[in-house]
Design a protein around this motif. Sequence first.
Motif, PDB file in Angstrom:
ATOM      1  N   LEU A   1     -58.385  -1.005  35.297  1.00  0.00           N
ATOM      2  CA  LEU A   1     -57.729  -0.296  34.206  1.00  0.00           C
ATOM      3  C   LEU A   1     -57.057   0.935  34.790  1.00  0.00           C
ATOM      4  O   LEU A   1     -57.708   1.772  35.404  1.00  0.00           O
ATOM      5  CB  LEU A   1     -58.730   0.091  33.125  1.00  0.00           C
ATOM      6  N   THR A   2     -55.739   1.033  34.619  1.00  0.00           N
ATOM      7  CA  THR A   2     -54.976   2.118  35.228  1.00  0.00           C
ATOM      8  C   THR A   2     -54.014   2.720  34.214  1.00  0.00           C
ATOM      9  O   THR A   2     -53.764   2.147  33.160  1.00  0.00           O
ATOM     10  CB  THR A   2     -54.146   1.610  36.426  1.00  0.00           C
ATOM     11  N   ALA A   3     -53.440   3.833  34.598  1.00  0.00           N
ATOM     12  CA  ALA A   3     -52.385   4.449  33.799  1.00  0.00           C
ATOM     13  C   ALA A   3     -51.130   3.581  33.891  1.00  0.00           C
ATOM     14  O   ALA A   3     -50.949   2.826  34.851  1.00  0.00           O
ATOM     15  CB  ALA A   3     -52.095   5.857  34.307  1.00  0.00           C
TER      16      ALA A   3
ATOM     17  N   ASP B   1     -48.041   1.766  40.176  1.00  0.00           N
ATOM     18  CA  ASP B   1     -47.281   0.620  40.684  1.00  0.00           C
ATOM     19  C   ASP B   1     -48.134  -0.647  40.603  1.00  0.00           C
ATOM     20  O   ASP B   1     -49.160  -0.753  41.281  1.00  0.00           O
ATOM     21  CB  ASP B   1     -46.862   0.888  42.122  1.00  0.00           C
ATOM     22  N   PRO B   2     -47.733  -1.645  39.789  1.00  0.00           N
ATOM     23  CA  PRO B   2     -48.540  -2.865  39.642  1.00  0.00           C
ATOM     24  C   PRO B   2     -48.698  -3.644  40.946  1.00  0.00           C
ATOM     25  O   PRO B   2     -49.735  -4.260  41.172  1.00  0.00           O
ATOM     26  CB  PRO B   2     -47.802  -3.686  38.597  1.00  0.00           C
ATOM     27  N   ALA B   3     -47.696  -3.621  41.818  1.00  0.00           N
ATOM     28  CA  ALA B   3     -47.800  -4.337  43.097  1.00  0.00           C
ATOM     29  C   ALA B   3     -48.898  -3.728  43.967  1.00  0.00           C
ATOM     30  O   ALA B   3     -49.640  -4.449  44.645  1.00  0.00           O
ATOM     31  CB  ALA B   3     -46.463  -4.314  43.832  1.00  0.00           C
ATOM     32  N   LYS B   4     -49.024  -2.415  43.927  1.00  0.00           N
ATOM     33  CA  LYS B   4     -50.077  -1.735  44.691  1.00  0.00           C
ATOM     34  C   LYS B   4     -51.460  -2.117  44.172  1.00  0.00           C
ATOM     35  O   LYS B   4     -52.366  -2.416  44.943  1.00  0.00           O
ATOM     36  CB  LYS B   4     -49.879  -0.218  44.610  1.00  0.00           C
ATOM     37  N   ILE B   5     -51.603  -2.144  42.861  1.00  0.00           N
ATOM     38  CA  ILE B   5     -52.894  -2.514  42.251  1.00  0.00           C
ATOM     39  C   ILE B   5     -53.222  -3.973  42.562  1.00  0.00           C
ATOM     40  O   ILE B   5     -54.354  -4.300  42.919  1.00  0.00           O
ATOM     41  CB  ILE B   5     -52.862  -2.290  40.722  1.00  0.00           C
ATOM     42  N   GLN B   6     -52.234  -4.859  42.460  1.00  0.00           N
ATOM     43  CA  GLN B   6     -52.488  -6.271  42.748  1.00  0.00           C
ATOM     44  C   GLN B   6     -52.937  -6.450  44.196  1.00  0.00           C
ATOM     45  O   GLN B   6     -53.868  -7.213  44.472  1.00  0.00           O
ATOM     46  CB  GLN B   6     -51.256  -7.119  42.467  1.00  0.00           C
TER      47      GLN B   6
END
Length: 115
Positions: free
Chosen positions: A70-72, A76-81
């Motif tokens: 769970l993020t703000a 960056d979605p690519a970084k989280i993935q």
Amino acid sequence: MKQQRSSELDNTEYETRIDSAEAAHQILGVLGYVPQIEVKKIRRKGHLGEYEICLDEVEGLGSFVELESLTANDIDPAKIQEELLNKLESFGLSRNDLEVRGYDTMLYQLRRPKN
């Protein structure tokens, strides 16, 4: 409700408690919504550090592991993935097995007539 952002795996989620599934179903019907796909699953949830981990058994599709962060909205979605994939690989899972479609999409594609 999930609002897709950059991909099916990157969503803004809105949740609320519903005391009566039947009443909610009736309300949606009056508003014109018609069910297209029903996802039936058994989910086991837990936590792995700062992540939520879900083990899902989805009728018609099989077994899945879901790791969620769970993020703000400005992250960056690519970084989280990439972070999530690295964590799953540390448990011996392969990024080659990554499924980027939602269960509803997979079921729809499985059940639609072939041309």
